[in-house]
Design a protein around this motif. Structure first.
Motif, PDB file in Angstrom:
ATOM      1  N   GLU A  36       0.818  -1.209   0.000  1.00 22.03           N
ATOM      2  CA  GLU A  36       0.000   0.000   0.000  1.00 22.03           C
ATOM      3  C   GLU A  36       0.854   1.262   0.000  1.00 22.03           C
ATOM      4  OE1 GLU A  36      -2.949   0.110   3.057  1.00 22.03           O
ATOM      5  OE2 GLU A  36      -4.029  -1.610   2.236  1.00 22.03           O
ATOM      6  N   GLU A  37       1.986   1.203   0.665  1.00 23.23           N
ATOM      7  CA  GLU A  37       2.901   2.354   0.679  1.00 23.23           C
ATOM      8  C   GLU A  37       3.581   2.520  -0.681  1.00 23.23           C
ATOM      9  OE1 GLU A  37       4.777   5.673   2.166  1.00 23.23           O
ATOM     10  OE2 GLU A  37       3.278   4.474   3.217  1.00 23.23           O
ATOM     11  N   ALA A  38       4.024   1.416  -1.268  1.00 23.83           N
ATOM     12  CA  ALA A  38       4.727   1.462  -2.553  1.00 23.83           C
ATOM     13  C   ALA A  38       3.790   1.776  -3.718  1.00 23.83           C
ATOM     14  CB  ALA A  38       5.441   0.132  -2.800  1.00 23.83           C
ATOM     15  N   TYR A  39       2.555   1.289  -3.631  1.00 18.99           N
ATOM     16  CA  TYR A  39       1.576   1.451  -4.714  1.00 18.99           C
ATOM     17  C   TYR A  39       0.277   1.993  -4.126  1.00 18.99           C
ATOM     18  CZ  TYR A  39       4.977  -1.803  -6.616  1.00 18.99           C
ATOM     19  OH  TYR A  39       6.152  -2.416  -6.997  1.00 18.99           O
ATOM     20  N   PRO A  40       0.139   3.308  -4.029  1.00 20.22           N
ATOM     21  CA  PRO A  40      -1.045   3.906  -3.396  1.00 20.22           C
ATOM     22  C   PRO A  40      -2.378   3.437  -4.001  1.00 20.22           C
ATOM     23  CG  PRO A  40       0.646   5.560  -3.709  1.00 20.22           C
ATOM     24  CD  PRO A  40       1.117   4.316  -4.414  1.00 20.22           C
ATOM     25  N   ALA A  41      -2.389   2.971  -5.220  1.00 21.27           N
ATOM     26  CA  ALA A  41      -3.629   2.485  -5.836  1.00 21.27           C
ATOM     27  C   ALA A  41      -4.166   1.238  -5.124  1.00 21.27           C
ATOM     28  CB  ALA A  41      -3.409   2.192  -7.319  1.00 21.27           C
ATOM     29  N   PHE A  42      -3.360   0.592  -4.290  1.00 15.86           N
ATOM     30  CA  PHE A  42      -3.801  -0.584  -3.530  1.00 15.86           C
ATOM     31  C   PHE A  42      -4.646  -0.202  -2.319  1.00 15.86           C
ATOM     32  CE2 PHE A  42      -1.027  -3.095  -5.998  1.00 15.86           C
ATOM     33  CZ  PHE A  42      -1.241  -4.424  -5.694  1.00 15.86           C
ATOM     34  N   ARG A  43      -4.561   1.038  -1.889  1.00 17.41           N
ATOM     35  CA  ARG A  43      -5.283   1.453  -0.687  1.00 17.41           C
ATOM     36  C   ARG A  43      -6.778   1.254  -0.871  1.00 17.41           C
ATOM     37  NH1 ARG A  43      -1.488   6.504  -0.024  1.00 17.41           N
ATOM     38  NH2 ARG A  43       0.236   5.412   0.964  1.00 17.41           N
ATOM     39  N   ASN A  44      -7.408   0.758   0.160  1.00 17.86           N
ATOM     40  CA  ASN A  44      -8.853   0.511   0.187  1.00 17.86           C
ATOM     41  C   ASN A  44      -9.302  -0.592  -0.770  1.00 17.86           C
ATOM     42  OD1 ASN A  44      -9.229   2.582   2.130  1.00 17.86           O
ATOM     43  ND2 ASN A  44      -9.108   4.078   0.483  1.00 17.86           N
ATOM     44  N   LYS A  45      -8.385  -1.411  -1.229  1.00 19.56           N
ATOM     45  CA  LYS A  45      -8.744  -2.557  -2.062  1.00 19.56           C
ATOM     46  C   LYS A  45      -8.750  -3.817  -1.201  1.00 19.56           C
ATOM     47  CE  LYS A  45      -7.110  -1.070  -6.589  1.00 19.56           C
ATOM     48  NZ  LYS A  45      -8.393  -0.924  -7.218  1.00 19.56           N
ATOM     49  N   THR A  46      -9.646  -4.714  -1.512  1.00 18.92           N
ATOM     50  CA  THR A  46      -9.645  -6.017  -0.863  1.00 18.92           C
ATOM     51  C   THR A  46      -8.634  -6.891  -1.589  1.00 18.92           C
ATOM     52  OG1 THR A  46     -11.956  -5.794  -0.262  1.00 18.92           O
ATOM     53  CG2 THR A  46     -11.045  -8.024  -0.274  1.00 18.92           C
ATOM     54  N   VAL A  47      -7.728  -7.483  -0.830  1.00 16.94           N
ATOM     55  CA  VAL A  47      -6.672  -8.307  -1.417  1.00 16.94           C
ATOM     56  C   VAL A  47      -6.594  -9.624  -0.654  1.00 16.94           C
ATOM     57  CG1 VAL A  47      -4.206  -8.471  -1.904  1.00 16.94           C
ATOM     58  CG2 VAL A  47      -5.351  -6.243  -2.040  1.00 16.94           C
ATOM     59  N   PHE A  48      -6.642 -10.719  -1.396  1.00 19.42           N
ATOM     60  CA  PHE A  48      -6.402 -12.033  -0.813  1.00 19.42           C
ATOM     61  C   PHE A  48      -4.954 -12.394  -1.093  1.00 19.42           C
ATOM     62  CE2 PHE A  48     -10.959 -12.068  -1.776  1.00 19.42           C
ATOM     63  CZ  PHE A  48     -11.454 -12.337  -0.520  1.00 19.42           C
ATOM     64  N   VAL A  49      -4.332 -13.084  -0.144  1.00 17.83           N
ATOM     65  CA  VAL A  49      -2.922 -13.441  -0.270  1.00 17.83           C
ATOM     66  C   VAL A  49      -2.789 -14.958  -0.235  1.00 17.83           C
ATOM     67  CG1 VAL A  49      -0.636 -13.195   0.752  1.00 17.83           C
ATOM     68  CG2 VAL A  49      -2.263 -11.297   0.885  1.00 17.83           C
ATOM     69  N   ALA A  50      -2.040 -15.485  -1.196  1.00 18.96           N
ATOM     70  CA  ALA A  50      -1.706 -16.904  -1.194  1.00 18.96           C
ATOM     71  C   ALA A  50      -0.187 -17.015  -1.095  1.00 18.96           C
ATOM     72  CB  ALA A  50      -2.200 -17.581  -2.464  1.00 18.96           C
ATOM     73  N   VAL A  51       0.269 -17.883  -0.216  1.00 20.58           N
ATOM     74  CA  VAL A  51       1.696 -18.143  -0.064  1.00 20.58           C
ATOM     75  C   VAL A  51       1.922 -19.595  -0.450  1.00 20.58           C
ATOM     76  CG1 VAL A  51       3.643 -18.218   1.533  1.00 20.58           C
ATOM     77  CG2 VAL A  51       1.894 -16.437   1.782  1.00 20.58           C
ATOM     78  N   ASN A  52       2.757 -19.791  -1.445  1.00 26.44           N
ATOM     79  CA  ASN A  52       3.040 -21.138  -1.958  1.00 26.44           C
ATOM     80  C   ASN A  52       1.746 -21.888  -2.291  1.00 26.44           C
ATOM     81  OD1 ASN A  52       5.814 -20.647  -1.667  1.00 26.44           O
ATOM     82  ND2 ASN A  52       5.733 -21.309   0.458  1.00 26.44           N
ATOM     83  N   GLU A  53       0.839 -21.167  -2.979  1.00 24.55           N
ATOM     84  CA  GLU A  53      -0.411 -21.709  -3.516  1.00 24.55           C
ATOM     85  C   GLU A  53      -1.457 -22.065  -2.464  1.00 24.55           C
ATOM     86  OE1 GLU A  53       0.335 -24.754  -6.415  1.00 24.55           O
ATOM     87  OE2 GLU A  53       1.731 -23.495  -7.525  1.00 24.55           O
ATOM     88  N   GLU A  54      -1.318 -21.520  -1.248  1.00 19.21           N
ATOM     89  CA  GLU A  54      -2.336 -21.716  -0.213  1.00 19.21           C
ATOM     90  C   GLU A  54      -2.695 -20.358   0.377  1.00 19.21           C
ATOM     91  OE1 GLU A  54      -1.877 -24.721   2.696  1.00 19.21           O
ATOM     92  OE2 GLU A  54      -0.841 -26.077   1.347  1.00 19.21           O
ATOM     93  N   TYR A  55      -4.013 -20.120   0.527  1.00 20.51           N
ATOM     94  CA  TYR A  55      -4.427 -18.844   1.107  1.00 20.51           C
ATOM     95  C   TYR A  55      -3.806 -18.672   2.484  1.00 20.51           C
ATOM     96  CZ  TYR A  55      -7.681 -17.787  -2.617  1.00 20.51           C
ATOM     97  OH  TYR A  55      -8.222 -17.485  -3.840  1.00 20.51           O
ATOM     98  N   ALA A  56      -3.401 -17.432   2.775  1.00 17.34           N
ATOM     99  CA  ALA A  56      -2.710 -17.122   4.021  1.00 17.34           C
ATOM    100  C   ALA A  56      -3.500 -16.092   4.818  1.00 17.34           C
ATOM    101  CB  ALA A  56      -1.315 -16.584   3.719  1.00 17.34           C
ATOM    102  N   SER A  57      -3.337 -16.133   6.131  1.00 18.46           N
ATOM    103  CA  SER A  57      -3.938 -15.118   6.995  1.00 18.46           C
ATOM    104  C   SER A  57      -2.938 -13.977   7.153  1.00 18.46           C
ATOM    105  CB  SER A  57      -4.289 -15.709   8.354  1.00 18.46           C
ATOM    106  OG  SER A  57      -3.114 -15.932   9.103  1.00 18.46           O
ATOM    107  N   ARG A  58      -3.400 -12.879   7.687  1.00 22.76           N
ATOM    108  CA  ARG A  58      -2.551 -11.695   7.869  1.00 22.76           C
ATOM    109  C   ARG A  58      -1.413 -11.951   8.854  1.00 22.76           C
ATOM    110  NH1 ARG A  58      -4.729  -7.390   4.533  1.00 22.76           N
ATOM    111  NH2 ARG A  58      -6.710  -8.251   3.904  1.00 22.76           N
ATOM    112  N   GLU A  59      -1.565 -12.932   9.737  1.00 22.16           N
ATOM    113  CA  GLU A  59      -0.533 -13.225  10.730  1.00 22.16           C
ATOM    114  C   GLU A  59       0.502 -14.240  10.242  1.00 22.16           C
ATOM    115  OE1 GLU A  59      -3.939 -13.783  11.559  1.00 22.16           O
ATOM    116  OE2 GLU A  59      -4.099 -11.683  12.090  1.00 22.16           O
ATOM    117  N   ASP A  60       0.238 -14.901   9.119  1.00 27.17           N
ATOM    118  CA  ASP A  60       1.172 -15.901   8.612  1.00 27.17           C
ATOM    119  C   ASP A  60       2.500 -15.259   8.235  1.00 27.17           C
ATOM    120  OD1 ASP A  60      -0.630 -17.953   8.955  1.00 27.17           O
ATOM    121  OD2 ASP A  60      -1.237 -18.041   6.852  1.00 27.17           O
TER     122      ASP A  60
END
Length: 77
Positions: A36-60
């Motif tokens: 979000e800091e590097a790419y301001p266009a990401f702000r206020n967007k919903t983003v899902f994160v996958a790590v090594n092809e598995e969905y990850a939580s924010r604490e992972d």
């Protein structure tokens, strides 16, 4: 090194499809904060994160050598 891939509209927001980040370890939330800091266009967007092809939580934890995908919500009909 952490490999990050941006998909769909997030690719447009980042201006690139992928990049390598020189970090040994990062929490998912720290990565999202950085994006979000590097790419301001990401702000206020919903983003899902996958790590090594598995969905990850924010604490992972992401470690060097991991592959991360940033994915927008998918809709269909």
């Amino acid at each position: 090194m952490i490999q990050v891939y941006y998909f769909a509209g997030l690719r447009d927001a980042a201006g690139k499809a992928e990049e390598t980040i020189d970090r040994a370890e990062w929490k998912v939330q720290e990565l999202l904060d950085w994006v979000e800091e590097a790419y301001p266009a990401f702000r206020n967007k919903t983003v899902f994160v996958a790590v090594n092809e598995e969905y990850a939580s924010r604490e992972d934890v992401i470690t060097s050598g991991d592959i991360v995908a940033l994915i927008p919500p998918v809709s269909g009909g």
